[in-house]
Design a protein around this motif. Structure first.
Motif, PDB file in Angstrom:
ATOM      1  N   LEU A  79       0.882  -1.175  -0.076  1.00  0.00           N
ATOM      2  CA  LEU A  79       0.064  -0.025  -0.078  1.00  0.00           C
ATOM      3  C   LEU A  79       1.038   1.184  -0.095  1.00  0.00           C
ATOM      4  CD1 LEU A  79      -2.849   1.139   0.058  1.00  0.00           C
ATOM      5  CD2 LEU A  79      -2.764   1.003   2.538  1.00  0.00           C
ATOM      6  N   ARG A  80       1.993   1.162   0.776  1.00  0.00           N
ATOM      7  CA  ARG A  80       2.845   2.209   0.675  1.00  0.00           C
ATOM      8  C   ARG A  80       3.647   2.499  -0.767  1.00  0.00           C
ATOM      9  NH1 ARG A  80       4.722   3.855   5.595  1.00  0.00           N
ATOM     10  NH2 ARG A  80       3.857   2.237   7.578  1.00  0.00           N
ATOM     11  N   ALA A  81       3.740   1.431  -1.371  1.00  0.00           N
ATOM     12  CA  ALA A  81       4.120   1.587  -2.784  1.00  0.00           C
ATOM     13  C   ALA A  81       3.235   2.022  -3.860  1.00  0.00           C
ATOM     14  CB  ALA A  81       4.918   0.299  -3.279  1.00  0.00           C
ATOM     15  N   ALA A  82       1.864   1.448  -3.584  1.00  0.00           N
ATOM     16  CA  ALA A  82       0.951   2.068  -4.348  1.00  0.00           C
ATOM     17  C   ALA A  82       0.647   3.525  -4.174  1.00  0.00           C
ATOM     18  CB  ALA A  82      -0.377   1.571  -3.986  1.00  0.00           C
ATOM     19  N   LEU A  83       0.893   4.148  -2.833  1.00  0.00           N
ATOM     20  CA  LEU A  83       0.805   5.676  -2.647  1.00  0.00           C
ATOM     21  C   LEU A  83       1.907   6.255  -3.353  1.00  0.00           C
ATOM     22  CD1 LEU A  83      -0.695   8.225  -1.632  1.00  0.00           C
ATOM     23  CD2 LEU A  83       0.487   7.789   0.660  1.00  0.00           C
ATOM     24  N   ARG A  84       2.897   5.865  -3.427  1.00  0.00           N
ATOM     25  CA  ARG A  84       4.030   6.641  -4.069  1.00  0.00           C
ATOM     26  C   ARG A  84       3.631   6.904  -5.489  1.00  0.00           C
ATOM     27  NH1 ARG A  84       7.298   3.546  -0.719  1.00  0.00           N
ATOM     28  NH2 ARG A  84       7.745   1.985  -2.234  1.00  0.00           N
ATOM     29  N   GLU A  85       2.953   5.966  -6.177  1.00  0.00           N
ATOM     30  CA  GLU A  85       2.612   6.086  -7.762  1.00  0.00           C
ATOM     31  C   GLU A  85       1.257   6.975  -7.946  1.00  0.00           C
ATOM     32  OE1 GLU A  85       2.543   2.313  -9.660  1.00  0.00           O
ATOM     33  OE2 GLU A  85       4.804   2.107  -9.073  1.00  0.00           O
ATOM     34  N   ARG A  86       0.482   7.300  -6.804  1.00  0.00           N
ATOM     35  CA  ARG A  86      -0.747   7.669  -7.023  1.00  0.00           C
ATOM     36  C   ARG A  86      -0.578   9.396  -7.263  1.00  0.00           C
ATOM     37  NH1 ARG A  86      -1.893   2.971  -7.231  1.00  0.00           N
ATOM     38  NH2 ARG A  86      -3.554   1.923  -6.234  1.00  0.00           N
ATOM     39  N   PRO A  87      -1.260   9.796  -8.204  1.00  0.00           N
ATOM     40  CA  PRO A  87      -1.098  11.395  -8.648  1.00  0.00           C
ATOM     41  C   PRO A  87      -2.175  12.100  -7.834  1.00  0.00           C
ATOM     42  CG  PRO A  87      -2.282  10.200 -10.169  1.00  0.00           C
ATOM     43  CD  PRO A  87      -1.894   9.222  -9.535  1.00  0.00           C
ATOM     44  N   ASP A  88      -3.174  11.551  -7.317  1.00  0.00           N
ATOM     45  CA  ASP A  88      -4.083  12.018  -6.480  1.00  0.00           C
ATOM     46  C   ASP A  88      -3.985  11.990  -4.847  1.00  0.00           C
ATOM     47  OD1 ASP A  88      -4.547   9.462  -6.153  1.00  0.00           O
ATOM     48  OD2 ASP A  88      -6.707   9.624  -6.749  1.00  0.00           O
ATOM     49  N   ASP A  89      -2.617  11.739  -4.401  1.00  0.00           N
ATOM     50  CA  ASP A  89      -2.439  11.693  -3.022  1.00  0.00           C
ATOM     51  C   ASP A  89      -3.150  10.909  -2.243  1.00  0.00           C
ATOM     52  OD1 ASP A  89      -0.658  13.900  -3.760  1.00  0.00           O
ATOM     53  OD2 ASP A  89      -2.300  15.381  -3.538  1.00  0.00           O
ATOM     54  N   PHE A  90      -3.536   9.866  -2.470  1.00  0.00           N
ATOM     55  CA  PHE A  90      -4.738   8.840  -1.755  1.00  0.00           C
ATOM     56  C   PHE A  90      -4.490   7.412  -2.343  1.00  0.00           C
ATOM     57  CE2 PHE A  90      -8.890   7.260  -0.541  1.00  0.00           C
ATOM     58  CZ  PHE A  90      -8.495   7.063   0.802  1.00  0.00           C
ATOM     59  N   ALA A  91      -4.183   6.509  -1.659  1.00  0.00           N
ATOM     60  CA  ALA A  91      -4.258   5.132  -1.774  1.00  0.00           C
ATOM     61  C   ALA A  91      -5.203   4.544  -1.025  1.00  0.00           C
ATOM     62  CB  ALA A  91      -2.907   4.520  -1.783  1.00  0.00           C
ATOM     63  N   LEU A  92      -6.057   3.441  -1.659  1.00  0.00           N
ATOM     64  CA  LEU A  92      -7.314   3.062  -0.755  1.00  0.00           C
ATOM     65  C   LEU A  92      -7.169   1.402  -0.785  1.00  0.00           C
ATOM     66  CD1 LEU A  92      -9.726   3.020   1.235  1.00  0.00           C
ATOM     67  CD2 LEU A  92     -11.013   3.230  -0.966  1.00  0.00           C
ATOM     68  N   CYS A  93      -7.175   0.649   0.139  1.00  0.00           N
ATOM     69  CA  CYS A  93      -7.151  -0.696   0.160  1.00  0.00           C
ATOM     70  C   CYS A  93      -8.496  -1.039   1.112  1.00  0.00           C
ATOM     71  CB  CYS A  93      -5.912  -1.346   0.681  1.00  0.00           C
ATOM     72  SG  CYS A  93      -6.006  -3.198   0.591  1.00  0.00           S
ATOM     73  N   VAL A  94      -9.311  -2.105   0.506  1.00  0.00           N
ATOM     74  CA  VAL A  94     -10.311  -2.640   1.325  1.00  0.00           C
ATOM     75  C   VAL A  94     -10.276  -4.309   1.772  1.00  0.00           C
ATOM     76  CG1 VAL A  94     -11.745  -1.044   0.276  1.00  0.00           C
ATOM     77  CG2 VAL A  94     -11.749  -3.577  -0.575  1.00  0.00           C
ATOM     78  N   SER A  95     -10.639  -4.784   2.710  1.00  0.00           N
ATOM     79  CA  SER A  95     -10.436  -5.964   3.269  1.00  0.00           C
ATOM     80  C   SER A  95     -11.374  -6.833   2.286  1.00  0.00           C
ATOM     81  CB  SER A  95     -11.042  -6.231   4.643  1.00  0.00           C
ATOM     82  OG  SER A  95     -12.473  -6.001   4.754  1.00  0.00           O
ATOM     83  N   ASP A  96     -11.139  -8.181   2.347  1.00  0.00           N
ATOM     84  CA  ASP A  96     -11.414  -9.204   1.364  1.00  0.00           C
ATOM     85  C   ASP A  96     -13.170  -9.184   1.772  1.00  0.00           C
ATOM     86  OD1 ASP A  96     -11.621 -11.210  -0.788  1.00  0.00           O
ATOM     87  OD2 ASP A  96     -12.038 -12.783   0.851  1.00  0.00           O
ATOM     88  N   SER A  97     -13.441  -9.074   3.020  1.00  0.00           N
ATOM     89  CA  SER A  97     -14.951  -9.336   3.481  1.00  0.00           C
ATOM     90  C   SER A  97     -15.664  -7.748   2.808  1.00  0.00           C
ATOM     91  CB  SER A  97     -15.148  -9.228   4.995  1.00  0.00           C
ATOM     92  OG  SER A  97     -14.445  -7.885   5.646  1.00  0.00           O
ATOM     93  N   VAL A  98     -14.967  -6.798   2.766  1.00  0.00           N
ATOM     94  CA  VAL A  98     -15.583  -5.781   2.075  1.00  0.00           C
ATOM     95  C   VAL A  98     -15.707  -5.510   0.783  1.00  0.00           C
ATOM     96  CG1 VAL A  98     -15.401  -3.129   1.994  1.00  0.00           C
ATOM     97  CG2 VAL A  98     -14.989  -3.987   4.000  1.00  0.00           C
ATOM     98  N   TYR A  99     -14.800  -6.238   0.050  1.00  0.00           N
ATOM     99  CA  TYR A  99     -14.886  -6.512  -1.488  1.00  0.00           C
ATOM    100  C   TYR A  99     -16.129  -7.497  -1.743  1.00  0.00           C
ATOM    101  CZ  TYR A  99     -13.888  -7.754  -6.243  1.00  0.00           C
ATOM    102  OH  TYR A  99     -14.092  -7.892  -7.470  1.00  0.00           O
ATOM    103  N   GLN A 100     -16.116  -8.534  -0.974  1.00  0.00           N
ATOM    104  CA  GLN A 100     -16.943  -9.691  -1.285  1.00  0.00           C
ATOM    105  C   GLN A 100     -18.610  -9.226  -1.124  1.00  0.00           C
ATOM    106  OE1 GLN A 100     -16.150 -12.220  -3.059  1.00  0.00           O
ATOM    107  NE2 GLN A 100     -13.935 -12.117  -3.014  1.00  0.00           N
TER     108      GLN A 100
END
Length: 266
Positions: free
Chosen positions: A133-154
């Protein structure tokens, strides 16, 4: 300790918080509270439906299970980037804020010291701290990276509700000391070749072929040929002109690659 109750867990964390001085940290904490409050208000989640815990560079919210998770995700994906963009445009470089976020669900209990306990909460915190998630934020142009748990996704995301496009979430695996956790990252997954430590790997749907190879993605340079002012011709296979040897991968003088012509032989 109270009985465990079902809650939606929201975690937001400031990137590089410890790199700032005390004045900047105090400012960023105020901004973090503002961003969090506005996002929750946009989602229609008022203060009676949530409980907050302060963690210095991060905020943790336990949200009533009856509050709509779809509205929360929609607000995080739309309102938070807008707020960060507006705030960072007016802030000095040292006072700009970028956030990692996690939305999870599960059971949480409160102990006698007003501490929150529960394995679901522990898992959410590990997702927030994941190197992926830290690596994903480094690539984001909009200053925000979001991750959800598997239960929230399902339970929510995969049903493709308006404003929460399921296709934008990619399955990832986060390794922890208690074993691997499956989660879903919003936006592109960082390149597989990037070092995520032992805590994060991911693949977008369709396999790694859906993403450019790390070298191509980063614009890694190819071989460099330095002829020091000589001429270069491609087409065959010999080195001509005044040469000073080949050393360390560098060729000096005139280089011709191709079959010799009569003009070349003269």
């Amino acid at each position: 300790m109270t009985h465990p109750v079902s809650r939606t867990i929201l975690l937001l964390d400031i990137e590089r918080f410890s790199d700032r001085d005390d004045v900047e940290q105090a400012y960023l904490r105020r901004m973090l509270y503002d961003v969090t409050d506005r996002a929750l208000e946009t989602a229609g989640i008022d203060e009676t439906l949530r409980t907050r815990a302060d963690r210095g560079d991060s905020v943790m919210e336990l949200i009533d299970a009856n509050a709509p998770v779809t509205a929360l995700l929609r607000a995080l994906l739309t309102e938070v980037p807008v707020q960060l963009r507006a705030m960072n445009r007016m802030a000095s470089r040292s006072a700009q804020m970028r956030l990692r976020g996690v939305v999870a669900g599960g059971y949480v209990a409160v102990d006698d010291l007003d501490g929150w306990v529960g394995s679901d909460l522990n898992h959410a915190c590990r997702l927030l701290d994941a190197a992926l998630l830290r690596a994903a934020l480094r690539e984001r142009p909009d200053d925000f990276a979001l991750c959800v748990s598997d239960s929230v996704y399902q339970g929510v995301v995969r049903h493709d509700h308006p404003g929460v496009p399921a296709a934008d979430f990619h399955q990832v695996t986060v390794g922890t000391k208690n074993g691997p956790l499956t989660a879903w990252l919003h936006g592109p997954v960082p390149p597989a070749g990037e070092d995520h430590g032992e805590r994060g790997t991911g693949e977008a749907p369709g396999g790694s072929g859906d993403r450019p190879a790390p070298a191509a993605r980063r614009g890694a340079p190819g071989p460099v040929l330095d002829v020091n002012g000589g001429s270069v011709s491609f087409g065959g296979g010999y080195v001509a002109g005044d040469q000073h040897g080949v050393s360390g991968g560098r060729v000096t003088g005139d280089v011709v690659m191709g079959g010799k012509t009569d003009g070349d032989r003269s």
